[in-house]
Design a protein around this motif. Structure first.
Motif, PDB file in Angstrom:
ATOM      1  N   VAL A 144     -10.178   1.660   6.273  1.00  0.00           N
ATOM      2  CA  VAL A 144      -8.918   1.222   6.857  1.00  0.00           C
ATOM      3  C   VAL A 144      -8.719   2.001   8.153  1.00  0.00           C
ATOM      4  O   VAL A 144      -8.765   3.239   8.147  1.00  0.00           O
ATOM      5  N   SER A 145      -8.520   1.307   9.249  1.00  0.00           N
ATOM      6  CA  SER A 145      -8.265   1.975  10.527  1.00  0.00           C
ATOM      7  C   SER A 145      -6.844   2.532  10.530  1.00  0.00           C
ATOM      8  O   SER A 145      -5.878   1.799  10.344  1.00  0.00           O
ATOM      9  N   SER A 146      -6.729   3.822  10.754  1.00  0.00           N
ATOM     10  CA  SER A 146      -5.470   4.529  10.586  1.00  0.00           C
ATOM     11  C   SER A 146      -4.468   4.263  11.702  1.00  0.00           C
ATOM     12  O   SER A 146      -4.834   4.128  12.875  1.00  0.00           O
ATOM     13  N   LYS A 199       2.289  -1.599   4.453  1.00  0.00           N
ATOM     14  CA  LYS A 199       2.148  -0.182   4.108  1.00  0.00           C
ATOM     15  C   LYS A 199       3.518   0.486   4.071  1.00  0.00           C
ATOM     16  O   LYS A 199       4.340   0.295   4.974  1.00  0.00           O
ATOM     17  N   THR A 209      -6.933   9.498   2.296  1.00  0.00           N
ATOM     18  CA  THR A 209      -6.432   9.572   3.670  1.00  0.00           C
ATOM     19  C   THR A 209      -7.211  10.639   4.430  1.00  0.00           C
ATOM     20  O   THR A 209      -6.866  11.818   4.406  1.00  0.00           O
ATOM     21  N   HIS A 263       0.872  -1.167   0.000  1.00  0.00           N
ATOM     22  CA  HIS A 263       0.000   0.000   0.000  1.00  0.00           C
ATOM     23  C   HIS A 263       0.913   1.222   0.000  1.00  0.00           C
ATOM     24  O   HIS A 263       1.619   1.487   0.977  1.00  0.00           O
ATOM     25  N   ARG A 281      -7.056   5.012  -2.123  1.00  0.00           N
ATOM     26  CA  ARG A 281      -7.506   5.271  -0.758  1.00  0.00           C
ATOM     27  C   ARG A 281      -7.358   6.747  -0.419  1.00  0.00           C
ATOM     28  O   ARG A 281      -6.277   7.314  -0.567  1.00  0.00           O
ATOM     29  N   TYR A 289      -2.417   5.489  -1.619  1.00  0.00           N
ATOM     30  CA  TYR A 289      -3.211   6.324  -0.722  1.00  0.00           C
ATOM     31  C   TYR A 289      -2.694   7.759  -0.695  1.00  0.00           C
ATOM     32  O   TYR A 289      -1.527   8.023  -1.007  1.00  0.00           O
ATOM     33  N   SER A 302      -7.834  10.895   7.886  1.00  0.00           N
ATOM     34  CA  SER A 302      -7.568  10.421   9.246  1.00  0.00           C
ATOM     35  C   SER A 302      -7.506  11.543  10.278  1.00  0.00           C
ATOM     36  O   SER A 302      -6.860  11.402  11.318  1.00  0.00           O
ATOM     37  N   HIS A 334      -9.779   7.783  11.009  1.00  0.00           N
ATOM     38  CA  HIS A 334      -9.536   7.785  12.456  1.00  0.00           C
ATOM     39  C   HIS A 334     -10.842   8.021  13.218  1.00  0.00           C
ATOM     40  O   HIS A 334     -11.185   7.285  14.123  1.00  0.00           O
ATOM     41  N   ILE A 372      -8.939   5.792   4.506  1.00  0.00           N
ATOM     42  CA  ILE A 372      -8.161   5.581   5.734  1.00  0.00           C
ATOM     43  C   ILE A 372      -8.709   6.560   6.764  1.00  0.00           C
ATOM     44  O   ILE A 372      -8.719   7.772   6.531  1.00  0.00           O
TER      45      ILE A 372
END
Length: 297
Positions: free
Chosen positions: A133-135, A256, A79, A7, A77, A42, A81, A115, A113
């Motif tokens: 996606v959990s950051s 990642k 981002t 990623h 993705r 991402y 977050s 939070h 991604i």
């Protein structure tokens, strides 16, 4: 051998690099390891209210970015977050427009991604075609808390704090379905003893909300900035040999690579190290550096 899925950073920030690298990756697939693939790329445009983790610097138009990812069948993705969002931030036009655009999947589903649970619930309801996606900005350094996050059905992947990377005895306790959700951050340069990591991410969140705040990193040698050579000496660093001989045999396949705030020349070095066979790295580097359309920095 189980495949490794990388990623990669810089969806918007390094669009021009990927515009050159991805055709090379397709045309000269034999230059690259056959046991790895690109799982996603991402990033976020500059000045994204929902952005976090690292401030986005991308200026490329989102339609061009999405078209490039769809051409090569790569998941994009966003981002998003930011950890400090409030109800009034959910109506931001720019971020909503990005979600609406990237929800138009094509052949590959795109993700976010994230939070904030507030933002998670909003996007789940408003843009159900996106995955989550959990950051790593949650800084989940306690394995039990990280395991709880992995067990949440909301997330397709979870990125633990890099300081859990080598907790192999604990990672081995996961089921295969849980292992498939873990996405290890490989090349973090941050000092393992840092106690300000969560605060650092919060400062970025505040900046994206328009607050005038500063944060000086107190880690040893912080003034040097990011250096890949230094990251390789980090006890949490996941090398290419670690991926092949430790993580893949144990059932982990997602990795990642960080670097959205770095230069494109350094991102290229990551792509060469993690994906390119040593005997072809010079050829790949020459093809990219000699491309007249690309200015590496």
């Amino acid at each position: 051998m189980k495949k490794a899925y990388y990623h990669l950073p810089g969806l918007f920030e390094f669009y021009e690099l990927y515009q050159v690298f991805l055709p090379l990756y397709r045309q000269h697939r034999d230059w690259f390891y056959d046991w790895c693939e690109i799982g996603s790329i991402y990033g976020a445009p500059a000045d994204c209210l929902w952005g976090g983790g690292r401030a986005g610097f991308g200026e490329q138009g989102p339609r061009e970015v999405l078209a490039l990812m769809q051409e090569y069948g790569i998941s994009a993705r966003l981002t998003f977050s930011n950890s400090l969002l409030r109800e009034e931030h959910l109506t931001d036009k720019k971020c909503n427009a990005l979600c609406a655009l990237f929800e138009q999947n094509g052949a590959v589903q795109n993700g976010v991604i994230i939070h904030s649970d507030l933002l998670l619930e909003y996007i789940k309801k408003t843009y159900p075609g996106l995955y989550f996606v959990s950051s790593t900005t949650k800084v989940l350094t306690d394995f039990r808390e990280c395991h709880k996050e992995i067990q949440r059905e909301d997330f397709r992947y979870v990125v633990p704090d890099f300081r859990l990377n080598k907790a192999l005895d604990q990672w081995n306790t996961l089921s295969q379905a849980e292992k498939d959700k873990v996405e290890f951050l490989c090349n973090e340069c941050c000092w393992p003893g840092c106690r300000d990591r969560k605060r650092c991410y919060e400062i970025v969140s505040r900046k994206n909300l328009g607050e005038d705040v500063e944060h000086a990193c107190q880690a040893p040698n912080a003034t040097e900035g990011y250096r890949f050579s230094k990251a390789m000496k980090n006890p949490a660093f996941i090398s290419i040999d670690d991926i092949r001989t430790i993580y893949l045999p144990r059932g982990f396949s997602h990795f990642k690579i960080e670097g959205r705030s770095l230069g494109s020349a350094l991102i290229l070095e990551f792509l060469l190290y993690y994906m390119t066979k040593p005997e072809h790295q010079l050829e790949a580097r020459e093809e990219i550096y000699l491309d007249n359309m690309l200015d590496l920095f």
